[in-house]
Write a protein that holds these residues in place. Structure first.
Motif, PDB file in Angstrom:
ATOM      1  N   PRO A  32       8.196  46.586  27.167  1.00 19.15           N
ATOM      2  CA  PRO A  32       8.565  45.872  25.948  1.00 19.15           C
ATOM      3  C   PRO A  32      10.071  45.639  25.924  1.00 19.15           C
ATOM      4  O   PRO A  32      10.846  46.470  26.369  1.00 19.15           O
ATOM      5  N   GLN A  33      10.454  44.473  25.432  1.00 21.68           N
ATOM      6  CA  GLN A  33      11.875  44.192  25.297  1.00 21.68           C
ATOM      7  C   GLN A  33      12.446  45.121  24.237  1.00 21.68           C
ATOM      8  O   GLN A  33      11.725  45.691  23.431  1.00 21.68           O
ATOM      9  N   ALA A  34      13.751  45.266  24.277  1.00 27.89           N
ATOM     10  CA  ALA A  34      14.409  46.108  23.264  1.00 27.89           C
ATOM     11  C   ALA A  34      13.989  45.609  21.887  1.00 27.89           C
ATOM     12  O   ALA A  34      13.987  44.413  21.627  1.00 27.89           O
ATOM     13  N   ARG A  35      13.612  46.527  21.053  1.00 30.30           N
ATOM     14  CA  ARG A  35      13.171  46.164  19.706  1.00 30.30           C
ATOM     15  C   ARG A  35      14.351  45.641  18.908  1.00 30.30           C
ATOM     16  O   ARG A  35      15.379  46.297  18.825  1.00 30.30           O
ATOM     17  N   LEU A  36      14.195  44.472  18.358  1.00 30.20           N
ATOM     18  CA  LEU A  36      15.230  43.900  17.513  1.00 30.20           C
ATOM     19  C   LEU A  36      15.036  44.409  16.099  1.00 30.20           C
ATOM     20  O   LEU A  36      13.924  44.527  15.609  1.00 30.20           O
ATOM     21  N   SER A  37      16.138  44.705  15.443  1.00 33.78           N
ATOM     22  CA  SER A  37      16.044  45.207  14.072  1.00 33.78           C
ATOM     23  C   SER A  37      16.023  44.046  13.086  1.00 33.78           C
ATOM     24  O   SER A  37      16.464  42.935  13.391  1.00 33.78           O
ATOM     25  N   LEU A  38      15.507  44.329  11.932  1.00 33.75           N
ATOM     26  CA  LEU A  38      15.435  43.331  10.875  1.00 33.75           C
ATOM     27  C   LEU A  38      16.749  43.309  10.101  1.00 33.75           C
ATOM     28  O   LEU A  38      17.469  44.302  10.060  1.00 33.75           O
ATOM     29  N   TRP A  39      17.030  42.192   9.457  1.00 31.02           N
ATOM     30  CA  TRP A  39      18.194  42.098   8.581  1.00 31.02           C
ATOM     31  C   TRP A  39      17.978  43.055   7.419  1.00 31.02           C
ATOM     32  O   TRP A  39      16.851  43.267   6.970  1.00 31.02           O
ATOM     33  N   SER A  40      19.041  43.617   6.904  1.00 29.76           N
ATOM     34  CA  SER A  40      18.906  44.575   5.803  1.00 29.76           C
ATOM     35  C   SER A  40      18.512  43.894   4.494  1.00 29.76           C
ATOM     36  O   SER A  40      17.966  44.537   3.606  1.00 29.76           O
ATOM     37  N   THR A  41      18.809  42.612   4.361  1.00 26.99           N
ATOM     38  CA  THR A  41      18.394  41.839   3.180  1.00 26.99           C
ATOM     39  C   THR A  41      17.893  40.483   3.655  1.00 26.99           C
ATOM     40  O   THR A  41      18.199  40.038   4.751  1.00 26.99           O
ATOM     41  N   GLY A  42      17.157  39.831   2.801  1.00 28.24           N
ATOM     42  CA  GLY A  42      16.631  38.518   3.143  1.00 28.24           C
ATOM     43  C   GLY A  42      17.662  37.411   2.960  1.00 28.24           C
ATOM     44  O   GLY A  42      18.721  37.614   2.362  1.00 28.24           O
ATOM     45  N   LEU A  43      17.326  36.256   3.462  1.00 24.47           N
ATOM     46  CA  LEU A  43      18.220  35.103   3.395  1.00 24.47           C
ATOM     47  C   LEU A  43      18.508  34.690   1.946  1.00 24.47           C
ATOM     48  O   LEU A  43      19.627  34.315   1.614  1.00 24.47           O
ATOM     49  N   CYS A  44      17.528  34.800   1.090  1.00 25.69           N
ATOM     50  CA  CYS A  44      17.687  34.338  -0.294  1.00 25.69           C
ATOM     51  C   CYS A  44      17.955  35.469  -1.285  1.00 25.69           C
ATOM     52  O   CYS A  44      17.727  35.315  -2.484  1.00 25.69           O
ATOM     53  N   HIS A  45      18.449  36.587  -0.821  1.00 21.24           N
ATOM     54  CA  HIS A  45      18.762  37.701  -1.713  1.00 21.24           C
ATOM     55  C   HIS A  45      20.231  37.686  -2.115  1.00 21.24           C
ATOM     56  O   HIS A  45      20.882  38.724  -2.157  1.00 21.24           O
ATOM     57  N   CYS A  46      20.731  36.507  -2.421  1.00 17.35           N
ATOM     58  CA  CYS A  46      22.149  36.358  -2.752  1.00 17.35           C
ATOM     59  C   CYS A  46      22.549  37.157  -3.982  1.00 17.35           C
ATOM     60  O   CYS A  46      23.697  37.575  -4.103  1.00 17.35           O
ATOM     61  N   MET A  47      21.626  37.381  -4.883  1.00 16.52           N
ATOM     62  CA  MET A  47      21.981  38.086  -6.106  1.00 16.52           C
ATOM     63  C   MET A  47      22.080  39.599  -5.903  1.00 16.52           C
ATOM     64  O   MET A  47      22.399  40.329  -6.827  1.00 16.52           O
ATOM     65  N   ASP A  48      21.839  40.078  -4.657  1.00 13.50           N
ATOM     66  CA  ASP A  48      22.080  41.495  -4.360  1.00 13.50           C
ATOM     67  C   ASP A  48      23.579  41.792  -4.390  1.00 13.50           C
ATOM     68  O   ASP A  48      23.985  42.929  -4.552  1.00 13.50           O
ATOM     69  N   ASP A  49      24.389  40.753  -4.207  1.00 11.13           N
ATOM     70  CA  ASP A  49      25.850  40.873  -4.246  1.00 11.13           C
ATOM     71  C   ASP A  49      26.386  39.641  -4.982  1.00 11.13           C
ATOM     72  O   ASP A  49      26.873  38.695  -4.361  1.00 11.13           O
TER      73      ASP A  49
END
Length: 176
Positions: A32-49
């Motif tokens: 298996p290729q190196a496991r890629l990690s997920l982004w910590s927040t989604g693309l449309c979670h702008c209101m998190d900051d």
């Protein structure tokens, strides 16, 4: 990459042979290729900051400059990167320039590209993409307002971004 063939004599249809069968490596799946990690927040979670969301909406070159400073590891200062981004936006190439940094950041942190290529994300949702990249670096412990050099100095001193508060320390331990 693949396991080495066993050292003992090989058998092909019950008959010993001196070399492994031609399809020996076909018997083992590719690693298996190196496991890629997920982004910590989604693309449309702008209101998190929301603070960064407002800054990015008004002047995205500030957010881009901060991202580029960290991704480039201080080799190109925030002000210079932000100015280059503003100029590339003026000629209609801002999304291509920022797309390059998204790809570079994903490579550095082994992040998943997601369902859409980096350039398409930046072309369709430039402010959201910049906010997501900013949040990702922030969530990885970078203080985005101080730049690469100051973040590295903090790391050398043992001061980490986003500290977790623990129990207070008492000199000499607990006494009864």
């Amino acid at each position: 990459m693949y396991p080495a063939p066993p050292p003992q004599a090989y058998q092909h249809k019950g008959v010993p042979v001196s070399a492994p069968p031609e399809n020996f490596y076909d018997m083992y799946p590719a690693p298996p290729q190196a496991r890629l990690s997920l982004w910590s927040t989604g693309l449309c979670h702008c209101m998190d900051d929301p603070g960064n969301c407002i800054i990015t909406a008004i002047c995205p070159c500030i957010t881009f400059g901060q991202i580029a400073d960290i991704v480039d590891k201080g080799s190109c200062p925030c002000l210079l990167s932000g100015t280059a981004y503003a100029l590339s936006c003026a000629v209609g190439l801002g999304c291509l320039y920022s797309c390059f940094y998204r790809s570079k950041m994903r490579s550095q942190f082994d992040l998943n590209e997601g369902p859409f290529p980096d350039c398409l994300v930046h072309f369709c949702c430039e402010p959201c993409a910049l906010c997501q990249e900013h949040r990702e670096l922030k969530n990885r412990g970078f203080d985005m307002g101080i730049g690469w050099e100051a973040n590295m100095e903090r790391q050398r001193r043992g001061v980490m971004g986003n500290p977790v508060m623990g129990a207070p320390a008492f000199p000499g331990g607990m006494m009864r």
